[in-house]
Design an enzyme around this catalytic site. Structure first.
Site, PDB file in Angstrom:
ATOM      1  CD  GLU A  75      -3.261  -0.424   2.071  1.00 56.05           C
ATOM      2  OE1 GLU A  75      -3.547  -1.455   2.958  1.00 56.05           O
ATOM      3  OE2 GLU A  75      -3.932   0.659   1.863  1.00 56.05           O
ATOM      4  CB  THR A  80      -1.096   4.720  -7.453  1.00 60.29           C
ATOM      5  OG1 THR A  80      -1.982   3.910  -6.311  1.00 60.29           O
ATOM      6  CG2 THR A  80      -1.948   5.914  -7.790  1.00 60.29           C
ATOM      7  CG  ASP A 245       3.121  -2.355  -9.578  1.00 59.87           C
ATOM      8  OD1 ASP A 245       2.004  -2.542  -9.737  1.00 59.87           O
ATOM      9  OD2 ASP A 245       3.843  -2.418  -8.386  1.00 59.87           O
ATOM     10  CD  GLN A 249       0.073  -6.450   1.070  1.00 57.62           C
ATOM     11  OE1 GLN A 249       0.409  -6.831  -0.168  1.00 57.62           O
ATOM     12  NE2 GLN A 249      -0.256  -5.421   1.491  1.00 57.62           N
TER      13      GLN A 249
END
Lengths: 410, 446
Positions: A75, A80, A245, A249
């Site tokens: 995150e 993005t 990308d 985690q």
């Protein structure tokens, strides 16, 4: 046919065989034995030659492709940035692709409201001032229903009715109080944005906008890549970049190592707004501490000795608002922070402090013989397309300069 | 550059009409207006001439007949002796007043001590310098006009056009000092500063800094430049730019540090310090080395930053660098190391670096008194920290002999005192005879 054959370059044996076969042809019966053999062989050789040529071509082309790796904790904004690059330098998202995000966005809505409702219940039981987390009676029923939906594996389409119910629940005082404590729950950053746009999202013919797609949250698993070329002012073809990308985690990180060879630059995303949040995969670990350790680990990798490092201090928009309410010292790494002023100056001061910390970390983790690699820090808000474009322009300039310096031209 | 066309004749401020040099020399006539140039205008012409000569300094190809043989400077008021030799009035009168009665160049005895003003020569000198002066003024105006134009352009354009405009302005600012004033007058400083920000490209930033560093910046401008985002940009360019860019960035930061409200946090950047060390170590560019060391020394004067300097490994890098430095750079480097030895981490780093003691001992009494002073101070700090291991290392490196040299030399008393103390400290672990042998006295005597 002979002309065609001779056009193949560097295939000496082949042309020799073809010449021989033609010579033999002229010798009548003698070569009728040779013909089938040389033809089959010739075909094989042609294919082999073709493959080899293709490999040589691609290897040569590969050398001009610069490999960029997006790394960072979960995150932190990697995906993005990835989407932004796609929007800026490729053809962007066509309608089909945009539509493919509808289910993701709806899922985000259900997940968010469930987290908030369950969170309110939890806080209601554990906190001392539990009364403010008690959802009003009318909304309780909605809450239970939505919570149940949220725990299913697939979510129903977001209809106007459900959206209305969600909106009502969202407006409940207890839920708002819970949202204010969002840092101890796993509330995604897109929560507010989606909640405020519920009417639009629940339209029957809803097609997500680019902004919606940027806010949509899916945990990346595996590796995704795109190839692009940022076209400069002069419209000449610039560098070719291939951007990878990855999932951030912990369980995804074992897949990273396969990508580490031959990397031109690592774009490390660190969400500076998460200094008061805990990991999704381990609620006892502070996210900023996790990022700190991860960055340290990445810097020390042997394969990155000559790699340029671009540190994106991301989610500045959230940081801006948070830093005025939640002091930086709540994070152990920032415990020696002393606030100076208030308002805008405080934000700048806090940001400079965080930046210095990362800089310190970089120099501590870098061996003396690696200090010549490029290390730059950028302040980003991955959701802002203009900002990402400007930032990437600078990254591109730095990498091109680096290229020229290494080639001895500067 | 626009060509200045010389008109065949033109009017001067004094009102005299001057013919061009060729005509004047050929005919020996200086035109109608010469009659009007009586004593009065001769004086005012003299003042003008003096001003012109000053402004045009240094002029290269002054004709030799215009030069006074005594002072070797262009003559403002030429006078001729009876021998026919011409000198500057002031100089020849001085010569004569000292009691000499000879002509300085021909050595002839003077039969007449009168000095006659050489008006012809004066007019010629005036004409020649006027021509040059007018050309200079015109060129200057052109340049200033162009500079003002460029500043206007910069307010409007972006991208490559901006880079080009900046490049041209920078070249002009370096070549013509008048441009600096123009830039300041037209608000150029504020404009250039506003171009620097977190999203400034390297191309634009390096040119803008190249211009700013050649201007004199007032307090407001400096404070404006001290914003963290702008400083970050300067530091980035210092790390990534060409040698010229690096030097410009370094000089700019040094200019800012002179400001009275300067806070040391601004230079407390590891990237900056690492970048400066890299600049100092770059053997290919000695002027870069000096600039980098100079700024490091200035930064080192702020105690709070010393720890950071040590943490980027500056100590061992500087020590390694010492043997290869020029004397000016050596003094800077030693000064920095001396400052760093005042903090515990600095002392430890000095002690841990194996070349500290040998390099420092070598430098005693070798370059200059201040270098010796710094080197001694460093050795003192190191030996005090760990007398047992360092003292013996130092003695092995020939420290004792050097210290004796210092004590016997014409250095300052404090320095001698220090040397004596250090000598005592080092001798503690040795017996007298052993120590004397270590002093290699025979060599000193030689």
């Amino acid at each position: 046919m002979f002309a065609e054959l001779t056009r193949e370059t560097g295939q000496n044996t082949y042309s020799m065989i073809s010449m021989l076969s033609l010579a033999f042809e002229g010798m009548g019966s003698f070569c009728s034995r040779q013909k089938p053999y040389s033809e089959a062989d010739a075909e094989e050789n042609e294919q082999a030659a073709e493959i080899e040529r293709r490999i040589a071509q691609e290897t040569k082309a590969e050398q001009h492709i610069h490999k960029l790796l997006l790394l960072g904790a979960g995150e932190s904004g990697k995906s993005t940035i990835f989407k932004q690059i796609k929007l800026l330098f490729q053809t962007g998202f066509d309608e089909a692709e945009l539509r493919s995000y509808t289910s993701v966005i709806h899922a985000n809505v259900y997940q968010t409201i469930k987290i908030l409702y369950d969170g309110a219940k939890e806080l209601g039981q554990n906190e001392s001032d539990s009364s403010k987390y008690v959802v009003s009676i009318e909304n309780k029923e909605i809450g239970e229903k939505l919570s149940a939906i949220g725990s299913r594996l697939d979510y129903p389409y977001l209809t106007k009715d459900i959206a209305h119910e969600i909106k009502t629940l969202w407006k409940d005082a207890a839920i708002q109080e819970t949202y204010a404590r969002g840092n101890i729950l796993q509330v995604p950053d897109c929560a507010q944005y989606f909640m405020e746009n519920l009417e639009r999202l629940s339209e029957a013919d809803y097609v997500p906008t680019k902004e919606d797609v940027l806010y949509a949250r899916v945990r990346t698993t595996g590796v995704v890549e795109i190839q692009f070329s940022p076209v400069g002012e002069s419209r000449k073809s610039g560098e070719v970049y291939r951007l990878y990308d990855v999932g951030g985690q912990r369980n995804e990180r074992r897949k990273w190592i396969h990508l580490f060879e031959g990397v031109t630059a690592v774009i490390f995303c660190a969400a500076i707004s998460e200094y008061d949040q805990m990991l999704f995969e381990d609620e006892t670990k502070n996210r900023m501490m996790e990022t700190k350790e991860l960055f340290d680990w990445v810097l020390k990798q042997a394969c990155f000795e000559k790699t340029s490092f671009m540190l994106f201090l991301n989610k500045f928009d959230i940081f801006e608002k948070k830093v005025q309410k939640v002091p930086l010292n709540v994070c152990e790494w920032f415990k020696d922070y002393q606030p100076k002023a208030s308002g805008k100056h405080e934000v700048e001061h806090a940001y400079e402090f965080v930046k210095k910390k990362f800089e310190e970390l970089y120099f501590q983790s870098t061996k003396p013989d690696c200090v010549d690699r490029v290390f730059k820090i950028y302040r980003t808000t991955a959701l802002d397309q203009k900002l990402v474009k400007k930032t990437f322009k600078l990254v591109d300039e730095t990498l091109r300069r680096r290229n020229l310096i290494e080639a001895g031209l500067l | 550059m626009p060509q200045y066309q010389q008109p065949p004749s033109w009017r001067l401020e004094g009102g005299g009409q001057i013919l061009d040099l060729e005509t004047a020399v050929k005919d020996g006539i200086l035109g109608g207006g010469a009659g009007g140039c009586g004593l009065g205008s001769a004086t005012c012409e003299k003042v003008d001439l003096k001003k012109m000569i000053e402004e045009l300094e240094p002029v290269e190809d002054v004709p030799s007949v215009f030069i006074c043989p005594i002072s070797l400077e262009p003559m403002v008021d030429p006078v001729t002796l009876c021998t026919g030799q011409t000198y500057e009035r002031f100089n020849i009168l001085k010569w004569l007043s000292m009691g000499h009665l000879t002509c300085p160049t021909t050595m002839q005895e003077l039969w007449d001590d009168a000095v006659t003003p050489n008006r012809t020569l004066h007019q010629l000198i005036h004409a020649w310098f006027s021509q040059r002066y007018l050309r200079f003024k015109k060129r200057s105006e052109d340049v200033q006009g162009r500079a003002a134009e460029l500043l206007e352009t910069l307010k409007k354009v972006k991208g490559q056009a901006r880079v080009q405009a900046l490049k041209e302005l920078q070249k002009m600012a370096v070549d013509h000092s008048s441009v600096q004033k123009t830039v300041a007058d037209y608000g150029g400083v504020a404009l250039l500063t506003s171009l620097l920000g977190p999203f400034t490209s390297h191309a634009v930033g390096s040119e803008a800094i190249g211009i700013l560093v050649n201007l004199s910046l007032d307090s407001e401008a400096k404070v404006n430049l001290m914003q963290p985002a702008k400083i970050s940009l300067v530091v980035d360019m210092l790390n990534e730019g060409t040698i010229d860019t690096k030097i410009n960035c370094t000089r700019l930061i040094e200019m800012l540090m002179g400001e009275k409200d300067f806070r040391s946090e601004i230079v407390s950047s590891l990237s900056l310090l690492a970048g400066l060390m890299r600049l100092a170590k770059d053997r290919r560019h000695p002027n870069g080395t000096w600039t980098g060391l100079s700024l490091l020394k200035t930064i080192c004067s702020h105690e709070r930053v010393r720890g950071l300097i040590v943490s980027v490994g500056a100590v061992s890098q500087l020590v390694e660098l010492l043997p290869n430095l020029s004397p000016e750079c050596l003094e800077l480097a030693l000064h920095i190391l001396d400052d760093l030895s005042t903090i515990p981490e600095g002392r430890v780093a000095l002690k841990d670096c194996p070349r500290t003691i040998p390099n420092a001992v070598r430098l005693l009494m070798r370059v200059s008194e201040s270098c010796t002073q710094y080197a001694l101070s460093i050795l003192w700090a190191v030996c005090k920290l760990a007398p047992d291991e360092c003292a013996s290392l130092a003695v092995e490196a020939g420290l004792a002999a050097k210290l004796l040299l210092v004590i016997q030399s014409g250095c300052s008393p404090e320095l001698k005192q220090r040397s004596a103390e250090l000598l005592k400290l080092c001798s503690l672990n040795y017996t007298a005879t052993l120590f004397i042998s270590k002093c290699k006295l025979t060599r000193t005597i030689q």
